[in-house]
Design a protein around this motif. Structure first.
Motif, mmCIF file in Angstrom:
data_model
loop_
_atom_site.group_PDB
_atom_site.id
_atom_site.type_symbol
_atom_site.label_atom_id
_atom_site.label_comp_id
_atom_site.label_asym_id
_atom_site.label_seq_id
_atom_site.Cartn_x
_atom_site.Cartn_y
_atom_site.Cartn_z
ATOM 1 N N ASN A 141 14.449 -46.965 -27.869
ATOM 2 C CA ASN A 141 14.909 -45.593 -28.037
ATOM 3 C C ASN A 141 13.733 -44.741 -28.493
ATOM 4 O O ASN A 141 13.049 -45.091 -29.456
ATOM 5 N N GLN A 142 13.500 -43.641 -27.788
ATOM 6 C CA GLN A 142 12.376 -42.767 -28.129
ATOM 7 C C GLN A 142 12.845 -41.331 -28.332
ATOM 8 O O GLN A 142 13.640 -40.808 -27.554
ATOM 9 N N TYR A 143 12.320 -40.719 -29.407
ATOM 10 C CA TYR A 143 12.617 -39.330 -29.731
ATOM 11 C C TYR A 143 11.295 -38.560 -29.750
ATOM 12 O O TYR A 143 10.304 -39.054 -30.294
ATOM 13 N N ALA A 144 11.294 -37.370 -29.169
ATOM 14 C CA ALA A 144 10.045 -36.616 -29.103
ATOM 15 C C ALA A 144 10.308 -35.113 -29.181
ATOM 16 O O ALA A 144 11.340 -34.617 -28.716
ATOM 17 N N VAL A 145 9.364 -34.409 -29.776
ATOM 18 C CA VAL A 145 9.353 -32.944 -29.751
ATOM 19 C C VAL A 145 7.954 -32.522 -29.334
ATOM 20 O O VAL A 145 6.972 -33.217 -29.603
ATOM 21 N N GLY A 146 7.864 -31.392 -28.644
ATOM 22 C CA GLY A 146 6.544 -30.987 -28.183
ATOM 23 C C GLY A 146 6.506 -29.558 -27.692
ATOM 24 O O GLY A 146 7.523 -28.865 -27.609
ATOM 25 N N ALA A 147 5.308 -29.130 -27.378
ATOM 26 C CA ALA A 147 5.064 -27.809 -26.808
ATOM 27 C C ALA A 147 4.353 -27.990 -25.472
ATOM 28 O O ALA A 147 3.594 -28.947 -25.289
ATOM 29 N N TYR A 148 4.591 -27.097 -24.553
ATOM 30 C CA TYR A 148 3.970 -27.235 -23.241
ATOM 31 C C TYR A 148 3.864 -25.871 -22.564
ATOM 32 O O TYR A 148 4.475 -24.883 -23.001
ATOM 33 N N GLY A 149 3.062 -25.815 -21.514
ATOM 34 C CA GLY A 149 2.879 -24.572 -20.775
ATOM 35 C C GLY A 149 2.425 -24.849 -19.365
ATOM 36 O O GLY A 149 1.992 -25.956 -19.034
ATOM 37 N N GLY A 150 2.526 -23.842 -18.511
ATOM 38 C CA GLY A 150 2.139 -24.032 -17.120
ATOM 39 C C GLY A 150 2.285 -22.775 -16.297
ATOM 40 O O GLY A 150 2.257 -21.659 -16.837
ATOM 41 N N ILE A 151 2.479 -22.971 -15.012
ATOM 42 C CA ILE A 151 2.549 -21.870 -14.052
ATOM 43 C C ILE A 151 3.850 -21.978 -13.248
ATOM 44 O O ILE A 151 4.261 -23.077 -12.858
ATOM 45 N N THR A 152 4.487 -20.830 -13.003
ATOM 46 C CA THR A 152 5.684 -20.768 -12.162
ATOM 47 C C THR A 152 5.478 -19.736 -11.066
ATOM 48 O O THR A 152 5.033 -18.612 -11.329
ATOM 49 N N TRP A 153 5.798 -20.125 -9.849
ATOM 50 C CA TRP A 153 5.725 -19.212 -8.709
ATOM 51 C C TRP A 153 7.138 -18.978 -8.199
ATOM 52 O O TRP A 153 7.798 -19.893 -7.713
ATOM 53 N N PHE A 154 7.637 -17.748 -8.364
ATOM 54 C CA PHE A 154 8.949 -17.389 -7.865
ATOM 55 C C PHE A 154 8.804 -17.026 -6.381
ATOM 56 O O PHE A 154 8.554 -15.880 -6.017
ATOM 57 N N VAL A 155 8.947 -18.055 -5.556
ATOM 58 C CA VAL A 155 8.662 -17.949 -4.136
ATOM 59 C C VAL A 155 9.507 -16.870 -3.464
ATOM 60 O O VAL A 155 9.029 -16.095 -2.642
ATOM 61 N N SER A 156 10.788 -16.812 -3.813
ATOM 62 C CA SER A 156 11.692 -15.832 -3.240
ATOM 63 C C SER A 156 12.786 -15.533 -4.253
ATOM 64 O O SER A 156 12.742 -16.000 -5.392
ATOM 65 N N LYS A 157 13.784 -14.791 -3.800
ATOM 66 C CA LYS A 157 14.892 -14.433 -4.678
ATOM 67 C C LYS A 157 15.664 -15.659 -5.141
ATOM 68 O O LYS A 157 16.248 -15.652 -6.225
ATOM 69 N N ARG A 158 15.665 -16.708 -4.337
ATOM 70 C CA ARG A 158 16.492 -17.881 -4.622
ATOM 71 C C ARG A 158 15.722 -19.144 -4.978
ATOM 72 O O ARG A 158 16.330 -20.147 -5.361
ATOM 73 N N PHE A 159 14.382 -19.147 -4.846
ATOM 74 C CA PHE A 159 13.633 -20.370 -5.074
ATOM 75 C C PHE A 159 12.401 -20.115 -5.945
ATOM 76 O O PHE A 159 11.786 -19.047 -5.874
ATOM 77 N N ALA A 160 12.060 -21.140 -6.736
ATOM 78 C CA ALA A 160 10.852 -21.075 -7.562
ATOM 79 C C ALA A 160 10.230 -22.462 -7.637
ATOM 80 O O ALA A 160 10.924 -23.481 -7.529
ATOM 81 N N LEU A 161 8.920 -22.505 -7.799
ATOM 82 C CA LEU A 161 8.165 -23.751 -7.916
ATOM 83 C C LEU A 161 7.384 -23.703 -9.224
ATOM 84 O O LEU A 161 6.695 -22.725 -9.511
ATOM 85 N N GLU A 162 7.496 -24.762 -10.022
ATOM 86 C CA GLU A 162 6.899 -24.746 -11.366
ATOM 87 C C GLU A 162 6.134 -26.038 -11.645
ATOM 88 O O GLU A 162 6.521 -27.119 -11.197
ATOM 89 N N THR A 163 5.028 -25.912 -12.372
ATOM 90 C CA THR A 163 4.255 -27.081 -12.781
ATOM 91 C C THR A 163 3.841 -26.952 -14.235
ATOM 92 O O THR A 163 3.645 -25.850 -14.750
ATOM 93 N N SER A 164 3.725 -28.089 -14.908
ATOM 94 C CA SER A 164 3.269 -28.123 -16.299
ATOM 95 C C SER A 164 1.799 -28.526 -16.322
ATOM 96 O O SER A 164 1.409 -29.508 -15.697
#
Length: 213
Positions: A141-164
């Motif tokens: 059993n593993q418990y974790a807390v963290g912070a992260y960031g990245g880039i999101t591209w909102f390709v269109s009104k209905r779709f988005a692509l995101e990476t950390s």
């Protein structure tokens, strides 16, 4: 007339760019990752299969601010040795709660930063039936807390692509090991671990697809 058309087109473009980050928007995400590695020789075969699945839901409770829940499942199998008599199988289940704040960069390209808390439960079964037969089971059993960031591209009104791209985590895990040998000898052990880890730019690069509505 041309001026009116230009103003209308600009208004539509702005509305499409802003839709994905506005209050009340829902975001459904999913991911599938499957790999198979196989090594064969004379009377020998080693096969490793890794499969992981994620399903998530996010909600923009205000402009450029999203909370989310992700559920994960993984199955890894390793079969090796003469006649495939040795086997390892690991199953994992988990989930995480997250918060992300989005910062506009260029048009539909956004940067984000946020935090998350996660839990993962995993079971590993190993069976060796050759020279020294034994069965070993691990439960973790593993418990974790963290912070992260990245880039999101909102390709269109209905779709988005995101990476950390950047992350830092504090994790605590507890593992129990049970082992049964050929003469039915039984041993049990427990151990815990605590670690602080960080990942730099483009390390552990992964993508997530969103359906927005």
């Amino acid at each position: 007339m041309k001026k009116q058309l230009l103003v209308t087109a600009m208004a539509v473009g702005i509305s499409l760019c802003g839709f994905a980050q506005t209050k009340g928007t829902n975001a459904l995400s999913f991911g599938v990752n499957s790999t198979t590695n196989k090594l064969s020789g004379n009377n020998y075969e080693n096969k490793v299969k890794n499969n992981s699945f994620t399903l998530g839901y996010g909600y923009f409770f205000k402009d450029n601010n999203k909370i989310g829940l992700d559920l994960t499942y993984g199955l890894n199998k390793n079969t090796y040795g003469n006649d495939n008599i040795n086997n390892q199988e690991q199953k994992s289940y988990g989930g995480n709660l997250s918060y992300q704040h989005y910062f506009p960069l260029v048009k539909t390209l956004f940067a984000y930063a946020g935090g998350k808390a996660s839990y993962t439960h995993s079971k590993n079964n190993s069976e060796f039936t050759n020279t020294y037969p034994q069965v070993t089971n691990y439960t973790s059993n593993q418990y974790a807390v963290g912070a992260y960031g990245g880039i999101t591209w909102f390709v269109s009104k209905r779709f988005a692509l995101e990476t950390s791209l950047l992350s830092a985590d504090i994790a605590y895990s507890k593992t129990e090991q049970n082992e049964v040998s050929a003469n039915n000898a039984f041993t049990k052990s427990e151990y815990t671990s605590f670690n602080l880890s960080s990942q730099g730019f483009i390390n552990n690069l992964g993508f997530k697809i969103y359906i927005l509505f």
